[in-house]
Design an enzyme around this catalytic site. Structure first.
Site, PDB file in Angstrom:
ATOM      1  N   LEU A  84      -5.740  -6.868  -5.410  1.00  0.00           N
ATOM      2  CA  LEU A  84      -7.200  -6.872  -5.349  1.00  0.00           C
ATOM      3  C   LEU A  84      -7.782  -5.547  -4.901  1.00  0.00           C
ATOM      4  O   LEU A  84      -8.921  -5.213  -5.223  1.00  0.00           O
ATOM      5  CB  LEU A  84      -7.681  -7.973  -4.395  1.00  0.00           C
ATOM      6  CG  LEU A  84      -7.305  -9.405  -4.758  1.00  0.00           C
ATOM      7  CD1 LEU A  84      -7.700 -10.358  -3.639  1.00  0.00           C
ATOM      8  CD2 LEU A  84      -7.966  -9.814  -6.066  1.00  0.00           C
ATOM      9  N   GLY A  85      -7.003  -4.801  -4.134  1.00  0.00           N
ATOM     10  CA  GLY A  85      -7.510  -3.534  -3.629  1.00  0.00           C
ATOM     11  C   GLY A  85      -6.519  -2.856  -2.715  1.00  0.00           C
ATOM     12  O   GLY A  85      -5.463  -3.399  -2.383  1.00  0.00           O
ATOM     13  N   GLY A 126      -6.430  -0.244   0.838  1.00  0.00           N
ATOM     14  CA  GLY A 126      -7.151   0.403   1.919  1.00  0.00           C
ATOM     15  C   GLY A 126      -6.207   1.142   2.840  1.00  0.00           C
ATOM     16  O   GLY A 126      -5.014   1.272   2.560  1.00  0.00           O
ATOM     17  N   GLY A 184      -3.348  -1.129   3.986  1.00  0.00           N
ATOM     18  CA  GLY A 184      -2.371  -1.486   2.973  1.00  0.00           C
ATOM     19  C   GLY A 184      -3.053  -2.156   1.801  1.00  0.00           C
ATOM     20  O   GLY A 184      -4.265  -2.031   1.622  1.00  0.00           O
ATOM     21  N   VAL A 228      -4.139  -5.473  -0.725  1.00  0.00           N
ATOM     22  CA  VAL A 228      -4.557  -6.868  -0.647  1.00  0.00           C
ATOM     23  C   VAL A 228      -4.272  -7.534  -1.990  1.00  0.00           C
ATOM     24  O   VAL A 228      -4.604  -6.980  -3.045  1.00  0.00           O
ATOM     25  CB  VAL A 228      -6.055  -6.994  -0.306  1.00  0.00           C
ATOM     26  CG1 VAL A 228      -6.458  -8.460  -0.216  1.00  0.00           C
ATOM     27  CG2 VAL A 228      -6.370  -6.278   0.999  1.00  0.00           C
ATOM     28  N   ASP A 245     -16.092  -0.082  11.315  1.00  0.00           N
ATOM     29  CA  ASP A 245     -15.857   0.320   9.927  1.00  0.00           C
ATOM     30  C   ASP A 245     -16.719  -0.494   8.962  1.00  0.00           C
ATOM     31  O   ASP A 245     -16.239  -0.970   7.932  1.00  0.00           O
ATOM     32  CB  ASP A 245     -14.374   0.176   9.581  1.00  0.00           C
ATOM     33  CG  ASP A 245     -13.961   1.074   8.418  1.00  0.00           C
ATOM     34  OD1 ASP A 245     -14.704   2.032   8.109  1.00  0.00           O
ATOM     35  OD2 ASP A 245     -12.904   0.829   7.824  1.00  0.00           O
TER      36      ASP A 245
END
Length: 360
Positions: A26-27, A29, A32, A34, A145
């Site tokens: 999914l993504g 960052g 790590g 996802v 964040d």
């Protein structure tokens, strides 16, 4: 929730994500990757897998587990459980089909899904989530964040604040502390980025940036735009002072209420003021956003990051050398019982969180 329900096995999560296959990713960052997963009983989950390359990942992992397990709110992403087997560290969250806000907001076609009412609801949802963290939860928490990448959207496009890897517990009897810096370029308040001074006003500054991004449908820094428009805060401030603030509103947004748009822009600028003491607290932000009868004070100049990575106050004609000083600092100091670690790196410039963690 019982412990056996909260702790997931690595085998179960590997099966749910098809061994963390790229097609389920999914993504990515600073923490790590996802992945989307489907459990044997058909439930959809989101699995955050700690990167093996993250030297400080274990601290982030434990930080997120301890914090998120103790906070619950309709505008916070719900932690379903965790996994710690061998060298693997994973967090399991509820799955959001609409992913993060940036994937819709900054897309030329998907952005049309966000009419004015939906954008206002997202802004209010983020504000309520932050109010809970700052004032209403048993723990006083600063997220550190807040950015569009960390705002997830459920099937009704309700906002959920996510990613608590950098979150920090805040002493009830302190107005601010000094600490190591962690966050994302473009969203970091000047007093925090340059001096490590942390307070709830750091989250409020980030929230203000996000508000202006939601209204405009563009990133806070966009070098593909004409030079005078590249920095969102600088552009918004100029339009506001010229009486042309409505020119900031995203052309993709439909059914825009001009009165509400002007109020949201005004509140966003109040939140990004260079002077942290002038930024409103979240309870006041929600009042200002929710009621047209609340009188808004005139915002003072915002602080923003120039293309040279220096912090600039719009009331001054020249850039400060704040980031140069920030990179040179190598000594530690103690304020309010908290040690300030050396400032050795500038914030991330690619929307990925940079972490410099400390034990609380």
């Amino acid at each position: 929730m019982q412990e056996q329900q909260f702790v997931f096995s690595l085998d179960m999560l590997a099966e749910a994500t098809e061994n963390f296959h790229d097609k389920n990713k999914l993504g990515q960052g600073g923490f790590g990757a996802v992945y989307k997963g489907i459990t044997r009983n058909g439930n959809e989950i989101a699995v955050k897998k700690l990167s093996a390359k993250s030297a400080q990942g274990n601290k982030e992992f434990m930080n997120e587990v301890k914090l998120v397990a103790n906070v619950q709110h309709r505008n916070l992403a719900k932690l379903l459980g965790c996994c710690a087997e061998g060298n693997e560290r994973l967090l399991v969250y509820e799955y959001f089909p609409n992913k993060s806000l940036d994937t819709i907001l900054f897309d030329s076609e998907k952005g049309r899904e966000l009419d004015w009412e939906k954008r206002c609801n997202i802004i209010i949802g983020i504000a309520r989530g932050l109010l809970y963290l700052h004032e209403d939860s048993q723990l006083r928490i600063i997220h550190r964040d807040i950015k569009v990448n960390n705002i997830l959207l459920d099937h009704k496009l309700n906002a959920k604040i996510a990613d608590f890897g950098l979150a920090k517990l805040f002493p009830e009897d302190e107005t601010h502390i000094h600490t190591g810096v962690a966050g994302t370029y473009g969203y970091m308040a000047p007093e925090y980025a340059m001096r490590g001074q942390l307070s709830i006003k750091v989250d409020i500054y980030s929230f203000g940036v996000v508000v202006l991004e939601i209204i405009s449908g563009r990133k806070n820094i966009d070098t593909e735009l004409p030079h005078h428009m590249q920095n969102l805060l600088e552009w918004a401030w100029k339009l506001f002072n010229r009486g042309n603030a409505l020119n900031l509103v995203d052309s993709k947004a439909s059914q825009v209420s001009q009165e509400q748009a002007l109020r949201c822009i005004h509140v966003g600028l109040l939140c990004v003021q260079a002077d942290a003491t002038l930024r409103p607290v979240m309870s006041n932000v929600i009042m200002m956003l929710s009621s047209s009868s609340v009188t808004l004070t005139n915002p003072s100049n915002p602080a923003f990051i120039s293309n040279s990575k220096s912090y600039v106050s719009t009331s001054k004609s020249k850039s400060s050398s704040g980031f140069e000083e920030y990179e040179r600092r190598t000594t530690s100091q103690t304020t309010s019982g908290t040690t300030t670690s050396s400032f050795q790196r500038i914030p991330s410039i690619n929307e990925t969180s940079l972490t410099q963690m400390q034990a609380r």
